[in-house]
Design a protein around this motif. Structure first.
Motif, PDB file in Angstrom:
ATOM      1  N   ILE A 498       0.837  -1.200   0.000  1.00 38.25           N
ATOM      2  CA  ILE A 498       0.000   0.000   0.000  1.00 38.25           C
ATOM      3  C   ILE A 498       0.876   1.256   0.000  1.00 38.25           C
ATOM      4  O   ILE A 498       0.597   2.236  -0.688  1.00 38.25           O
ATOM      5  N   VAL A 499       1.957   1.215   0.773  1.00 35.83           N
ATOM      6  CA  VAL A 499       2.874   2.354   0.833  1.00 35.83           C
ATOM      7  C   VAL A 499       3.583   2.543  -0.516  1.00 35.83           C
ATOM      8  O   VAL A 499       3.815   3.678  -0.952  1.00 35.83           O
ATOM      9  N   LEU A 500       3.925   1.439  -1.194  1.00 34.13           N
ATOM     10  CA  LEU A 500       4.519   1.567  -2.532  1.00 34.13           C
ATOM     11  C   LEU A 500       3.534   2.222  -3.500  1.00 34.13           C
ATOM     12  O   LEU A 500       3.923   3.055  -4.326  1.00 34.13           O
ATOM     13  N   ALA A 501       2.253   1.851  -3.390  1.00 36.74           N
ATOM     14  CA  ALA A 501       1.234   2.524  -4.205  1.00 36.74           C
ATOM     15  C   ALA A 501       1.162   3.995  -3.835  1.00 36.74           C
ATOM     16  O   ALA A 501       0.999   4.869  -4.695  1.00 36.74           O
ATOM     17  N   GLY A 502       1.293   4.295  -2.535  1.00 40.74           N
ATOM     18  CA  GLY A 502       1.270   5.681  -2.083  1.00 40.74           C
ATOM     19  C   GLY A 502       2.452   6.489  -2.603  1.00 40.74           C
ATOM     20  O   GLY A 502       2.322   7.685  -2.882  1.00 40.74           O
ATOM     21  N   ALA A 503       3.606   5.849  -2.731  1.00 39.68           N
ATOM     22  CA  ALA A 503       4.777   6.551  -3.274  1.00 39.68           C
ATOM     23  C   ALA A 503       4.513   7.013  -4.693  1.00 39.68           C
ATOM     24  O   ALA A 503       4.934   8.101  -5.102  1.00 39.68           O
ATOM     25  N   LYS A 504       3.812   6.189  -5.457  1.00 43.35           N
ATOM     26  CA  LYS A 504       3.460   6.578  -6.823  1.00 43.35           C
ATOM     27  C   LYS A 504       2.476   7.744  -6.809  1.00 43.35           C
ATOM     28  O   LYS A 504       2.601   8.693  -7.585  1.00 43.35           O
ATOM     29  N   ILE A 505       1.494   7.679  -5.918  1.00 42.71           N
ATOM     30  CA  ILE A 505       0.493   8.752  -5.812  1.00 42.71           C
ATOM     31  C   ILE A 505       1.158  10.077  -5.452  1.00 42.71           C
ATOM     32  O   ILE A 505       0.910  11.107  -6.091  1.00 42.71           O
ATOM     33  N   THR A 506       2.007  10.064  -4.420  1.00 39.86           N
ATOM     34  CA  THR A 506       2.657  11.309  -3.987  1.00 39.86           C
ATOM     35  C   THR A 506       3.620  11.826  -5.050  1.00 39.86           C
ATOM     36  O   THR A 506       3.678  13.036  -5.309  1.00 39.86           O
ATOM     37  N   ALA A 507       4.367  10.931  -5.676  1.00 34.56           N
ATOM     38  CA  ALA A 507       5.301  11.359  -6.724  1.00 34.56           C
ATOM     39  C   ALA A 507       4.559  12.036  -7.869  1.00 34.56           C
ATOM     40  O   ALA A 507       4.988  13.096  -8.367  1.00 34.56           O
TER      41      ALA A 507
END
Length: 589
Positions: A498-507
């Motif tokens: 989920i955090v890896l998905a979040g890294a894409k969202i924030t980037a």
């Protein structure tokens, strides 16, 4: 000046989110520096080795949602395999041990699951299981499309018809326990299919039923373990980042986020605890979010520009509901323990009471449920020959006024005694404590000190209804320009995938704010077909491979016959009394 594209970025924290977003921003052309307080990367997702040569995963020990990991590597133009990551499937998924001596074996084998379900609830029980699995599949697919690949920057998005229509099917206002009782009619199976809410740090009596997607992915996609330890995945992403120019500075704790600009509300860099100042165009925080707002961002007493916004918000965050903590034992056993599989769940007899102790009283349950992982069962490199590495995780309450740091040594001793007694009683093993060669312990005070986790909550803020989506702290920092968050307590939430998905969202949010090109398939174009994109499983393009919904589906048949029935009723009533004889229709039938 405000419209200039950023050239440099500082990432505070080398956890899963920090490692992933640093590589993404470097791929977009930024010069990125990652600052980590510890002497290792990975944060909670790290490994350590004992003096006797045993290897332990400090945090996560099972890999779920494998396609989210594959998507991250695909965005960098590579694959897990190409980066040297080997995933080992754990089979069965779990052995779930009950106090009456029964063991439920959960697996991806449908035939085996049929036998297990029917043993307790008969043939009808297996049909209900399939119905539950279908609903959980919907939770999984809808969440991937509409939650894990979408940012939420305002509450108005929750009223968007394109979001509301599909997410009603997530049943977010019903608890996973309540929803599960519709499908499983024995308390035994209700427990089997609800305990996984602990992955989110929540009680099944409070967690939204949406999270059945977790056990769905275990049953549909399997449980995996990266050979060499979970951290090998983050190490691979770190290597990708380094190839793209990311610089890592370990043993480098940050004291403050610096602000400046015409109104003093723009992040300009960081002040290290050593006194060194580092300037940057962007600051991305992967440290614990509640800790960061209370300790890293300027407070009202020291900065009149951003402090009046930060301080009240930081105080509010400190009062929000947090996830649980854990007492984690890392044991080096002098011999193999074949009675234990790779993943073992020991469920408390007083199931609800155990969750109440954790989430209402913030303490150790008198009869705790716990998880035992034996990584050397699936990956022999985790322990020396003929020995086992064993990790025991007991979910407990986080630090609180009633249970401060000083109270935990005695609770740890009680936890160890309870765990060993329970394992021996249910498995038939004897004198387990005498087999423990080495022991390392993480309890709430250690989690807080080692990783700056607010209240020692290992999974960040809770995932209750008003702590998710637009209600969760935003990925763009409040009150400070050019500052962003990635990690467990911001959107979309906790857990490594989920955090890896979040890294894409924030980037992508950063690149969008700065009008920079996204150098991977952007979220708005995400189709979910990761393996096809990577070429791992080429989808056919011939006539036989055309996927087309047939006209005569069950849904269409139901609709058609409903219409025919309705028209029949209308015809009868329009025909009037003339169409009726003595209580029946006139004519030959």
């Amino acid at each position: 000046m405000a419209n200039e594209k950023p050239r440099t970025a500082i990432v505070i924290g080398a956890g899963a989110g920090g490692i992933a977003i640093s590589a993404r921003l470097a791929k977009a052309g930024l010069k990125v520096t990652v600052l980590e307080k510890n002497d290792f990367t990975g944060g909670r997702c790290s490994i350590f080795r004992s003096k006797a040569g045993f290897r332990f995963d400090q945090g996560p020990s099972l890999l779920l949602l494998p396609n989210l990991f594959r998507e991250t590597f695909a965005d960098f133009g590579t694959t897990l395999e190409a980066e040297g990551v080997e995933l080992l499937q754990c089979f069965p998924n779990y052995d779930i041990w009950f106090s009456d001596g029964a063991v439920f074996r959960s697996s991806t084998d449908t035939a085996a699951m049929k036998r297990e379900i029917e043993k307790w609830e008969g043939p009808d029980g297996f049909q209900r299981y399939l119905n539950w699995l279908a609903e959980a599949h919907g939770h999984y697919e809808i969440s991937l499309q509409h939650v894990l690949h979408r940012n939420f920057t305002n509450h108005a998005q929750l009223a968007d018809p394109t979001f509301v229509a599909p997410t009603i099917a997530l049943h977010p206002l019903e608890s996973i326990w309540s929803r599960t009782t519709r499908y499983f009619w024995s308390d035994r199976l209700r427990r089997v299919f609800t305990f996984a809410t602990m992955y989110m740090g929540m009680s099944p009596y409070d967690a939204p039923s949406t999270y059945s997607l977790l056990q769905y992915t275990e049953l549909a996609e399997g449980i995996w373990y990266p050979k060499g330890g979970f951290q090998t995945i983050l190490a691979a992403i770190e290597r990708i980042g380094r190839r793209l120019g990311v610089q890592y500075r370990l043993n480098t704790p940050v004291a403050k986020v610096l602000t400046g600009g015409p109104d003093g509300k723009t992040a300009t860099g960081v002040l290290l605890e050593s006194g060194e100042k580092l300037e940057a165009d962007l600051v991305i925080v992967n440290a614990d979010l509640v800790y960061a707002y209370n300790n890293l961002f300027p407070q009202e007493s020291e900065n009149k520009s951003v402090g009046p916004t930060i301080t009240p918000y930081a105080n509010d965050l400190s009062k929000r509901e947090a996830s649980c903590s854990s007492i984690s034992f890392y044991w080096s056993f002098s011999k193999k323990i074949p009675e234990l599989g790779t993943h073992n769940i020991f469920l408390a007899d007083e199931y609800k009471e155990s969750f109440d102790a954790i989430f209402k009283r913030h303490t150790l349950p008198s009869d705790p449920s716990f998880y035992i992982n034996v990584p050397s069962r699936v990956d022999p490199t985790a322990a020396p020959p003929d020995k086992d590495a064993v990790i025991c995780l007991i979910p407990v309450g986080h630090l609180s006024a009633t249970h401060p740091a000083s109270s935990w040594p005695s609770l740890v001793a009680s936890a160890k005694k309870a765990v060993l007694a329970t394992v021996e009683k249910r498995t038939g093993l004897k004198n387990l404590e005498s087999l423990i060669m080495e022991e390392t312990i993480n309890s709430p005070p250690e989690w807080q000190a080692k990783f700056n986790l607010d209240r020692g909550a290992i999974l960040g803020l809770s995932h209750s209804f008003f702590n998710v989506l637009s209600f969760r702290p935003r990925t763009r920092a409040k009150g400070v320009r050019n500052a962003y968050f990635v990690g467990a307590s911001t959107h979309p939430g906790t857990g490594v995938p989920i955090v890896l998905a979040g890294a894409k969202i924030t980037a992508e949010q950063i690149l969008g704010d700065k009008k920079m090109e996204v150098p991977w398939v952007p979220l708005r174009e995400w189709k979910g077909d990761v393996q096809a994109k990577q070429g791992n499983e080429k989808r056919g393009e011939g006539r036989l491979d055309l996927v087309k919904r047939p006209l005569w589906t069950d849904d269409w048949n139901l609709f058609l016959w409903s219409v025919i029935g309705l028209l029949g009723v209308v015809v009868v009533f329009l025909a009037g009394p003339a169409a009726w004889g003595n209580g029946g229709f006139v004519g030959d039938w």
